[in-house]
Design a protein around this motif. Structure first.
Motif, short mmCIF file in Angstrom:
data_model
loop_
_atom_site.label_atom_id
_atom_site.label_comp_id
_atom_site.label_asym_id
_atom_site.label_seq_id
_atom_site.Cartn_x
_atom_site.Cartn_y
_atom_site.Cartn_z
N LEU A 147 0.84 -1.21 0.00
CA LEU A 147 0.00 0.00 0.00
C LEU A 147 0.87 1.26 0.00
O LEU A 147 1.98 1.27 0.56
CB LEU A 147 -0.88 0.03 1.24
CG LEU A 147 -1.84 -1.13 1.44
CD1 LEU A 147 -1.35 -2.03 2.56
CD2 LEU A 147 -3.23 -0.65 1.74
N GLY A 148 0.31 2.31 -0.57
CA GLY A 148 0.95 3.61 -0.50
C GLY A 148 0.58 4.32 0.79
O GLY A 148 -0.27 3.86 1.55
N HIS A 150 -0.18 8.46 2.49
CA HIS A 150 -1.17 9.50 2.17
C HIS A 150 -0.95 10.10 0.79
O HIS A 150 -1.82 10.78 0.25
CB HIS A 150 -1.15 10.59 3.24
CG HIS A 150 0.19 11.26 3.37
ND1 HIS A 150 1.32 10.59 3.80
CD2 HIS A 150 0.57 12.52 3.12
CE1 HIS A 150 2.34 11.43 3.81
NE2 HIS A 150 1.92 12.61 3.39
N THR A 151 0.23 9.85 0.18
CA THR A 151 0.50 10.38 -1.16
C THR A 151 0.37 9.31 -2.24
O THR A 151 0.67 9.57 -3.40
CB THR A 151 1.92 11.01 -1.25
OG1 THR A 151 2.89 9.97 -1.04
CG2 THR A 151 2.10 12.09 -0.20
N ILE A 171 -10.13 -2.80 -3.35
CA ILE A 171 -11.20 -3.20 -2.43
C ILE A 171 -12.38 -2.24 -2.57
O ILE A 171 -13.21 -2.15 -1.67
CB ILE A 171 -10.70 -3.29 -0.97
CG1 ILE A 171 -9.97 -2.02 -0.56
CG2 ILE A 171 -9.83 -4.51 -0.78
CD1 ILE A 171 -9.60 -1.98 0.92
N LEU A 176 -9.51 5.09 0.18
CA LEU A 176 -9.57 4.96 1.64
C LEU A 176 -8.20 5.25 2.24
O LEU A 176 -7.18 5.24 1.54
CB LEU A 176 -9.98 3.52 2.00
CG LEU A 176 -11.26 2.98 1.36
CD1 LEU A 176 -11.42 1.50 1.67
CD2 LEU A 176 -12.46 3.78 1.84
N HIS A 177 -8.17 5.44 3.55
CA HIS A 177 -6.88 5.55 4.23
C HIS A 177 -6.22 4.17 4.24
O HIS A 177 -6.91 3.14 4.34
CB HIS A 177 -7.07 6.04 5.66
CG HIS A 177 -7.45 7.48 5.75
ND1 HIS A 177 -6.52 8.49 5.86
CD2 HIS A 177 -8.65 8.09 5.72
CE1 HIS A 177 -7.13 9.65 5.90
NE2 HIS A 177 -8.44 9.44 5.81
C1 LIG Z 1 -4.74 7.43 1.26
S1 LIG Z 1 -4.55 6.27 -0.05
C2 LIG Z 1 -3.71 7.23 -1.26
C3 LIG Z 1 -4.64 8.18 -1.88
C4 LIG Z 1 -4.35 8.64 -3.30
N1 LIG Z 1 -3.83 7.59 -4.16
C5 LIG Z 1 -3.49 9.85 -3.30
O1 LIG Z 1 -2.35 9.81 -3.74
O2 LIG Z 1 -3.96 10.85 -2.79
C6 LIG Z 1 -3.30 5.21 0.55
C7 LIG Z 1 -3.20 3.88 -0.12
O3 LIG Z 1 -4.31 3.06 0.25
C8 LIG Z 1 -4.57 2.15 -0.80
N2 LIG Z 1 -5.98 2.30 -1.16
C9 LIG Z 1 -6.83 3.30 -0.80
N3 LIG Z 1 -8.07 3.06 -1.23
C10 LIG Z 1 -8.04 1.87 -1.86
C11 LIG Z 1 -9.02 1.07 -2.53
N4 LIG Z 1 -10.28 1.45 -2.61
N5 LIG Z 1 -8.62 -0.11 -3.07
C12 LIG Z 1 -7.33 -0.50 -3.00
N6 LIG Z 1 -6.35 0.21 -2.36
C13 LIG Z 1 -6.69 1.38 -1.83
C14 LIG Z 1 -3.62 2.43 -1.94
O4 LIG Z 1 -2.52 1.55 -1.86
C15 LIG Z 1 -3.20 3.87 -1.62
O5 LIG Z 1 -1.93 4.16 -2.15
#
Ligand SMILES: C[S@@+](CC[C@H](N)C(=O)[O-])C[C@H]1O[C@@H](n2cnc3c(N)ncnc32)[C@H](O)[C@@H]1O
Length: 196
Positions: A147-148, A150-151, A171, A176-177
């Motif tokens: 997973l990444g 917040h960026t 998912i 999502l966070h």
């Molecule tokens: C807060 S999110 C990143 C938000 C967005 N990609 C950005 O750069 O602003 C953190 C990580 O959660 C995972 N993630 C968040 N929502 C997801 C989803 N619906 N399905 C799969 N992975 C998700 C991804 O790996 C993402 O990089």
């Protein structure tokens, strides 16, 4: 074994941050602490079949912190005490091999490639979580879930993951966070494991 990998692009690799102001001084280690909480915390105990690997990239030398549920001790639900465990790990001299700082918490120097390679060499199937990926199958009960923070993830990191055979899975369409994703993945994997 279930592995989580979270990439902390600005997370400090040195212990000189304040536990009183994690978001402001640590390069968002608070985000990573919440991921550790989601990976391990049960109501009365911790998951023993989980590892949480945190890639800290906010310093000249990238470091990897590994929490291993099999030996993990002293983990509490609050971010501050988890950050204190990380601070302690960051204060020891990290080399290319894992060193244990407190029970179940290990540190080494290394980048995303070396971490993913080591997980793949252990036989872990690789899943890169992204909002627009293919739906994560309800039959998956183990693997390495990447997973990444917040960026999100950079283009280069995405290319690396794809070149190493990671499947891009989602998912759901909402962003999502990362810590919330981990709770959902744990729930899905628990269900899959139960129905096997
Ligand atoms: C807060 S999110 C990143 C938000 C967005 N990609 C950005 O750069 O602003 C953190 C990580 O959660 C995972 N993630 C968040 N929502 C997801 C989803 N619906 N399905 C799969 N992975 C998700 C991804 O790996 C993402 O990089």
């Amino acid at each position: 074994m279930r592995d989580f990998v979270v990439v902390g692009h600005i997370a400090k690799t040195t212990p000189d941050f304040s536990l009183e102001d994690l978001p402001g001084t640590s390069g968002r280690i608070d985000v990573l602490c919440r991921c550790v909480n989601s990976a391990f915390m049960l109501s009365h105990g911790i998951r023993r079949d989980v590892r949480c690997n945190l890639l800290l990239m906010g310093g000249p030398e990238t470091k990897i912190l590994r929490f291993d549920g099999r030996r993990l001790r002293h983990l509490n639900p609050d971010e501050r005490s988890t950050a204190a465990l990380m601070k302690k790990a960051l204060s020891i001299n990290a080399g290319p091999l894992w060193r244990e700082s407190t029970p179940g918490i290990y540190i080494r120097k290394g980048d995303l490639r070396s971490l993913i390679e080591s997980l793949r060499d252990e036989g872990q199937r690789l899943y890169y979580l992204r909002e627009d990926g293919a739906p994560l199958s309800g039959t998956v009960s183990e693997g390495a879930f990447i997973l990444g923070d917040h960026t999100g993830m950079t283009e280069d990191e995405e290319h690396l993951l794809e070149s190493m055979g990671a499947e891009i899975v989602s998912i759901g369409p909402l962003s999502l966070h990362a810590d919330h994703c981990i709770v959902i993945i744990n729930w899905m994997c628990d269900n899959a494991a139960r129905s096997r």
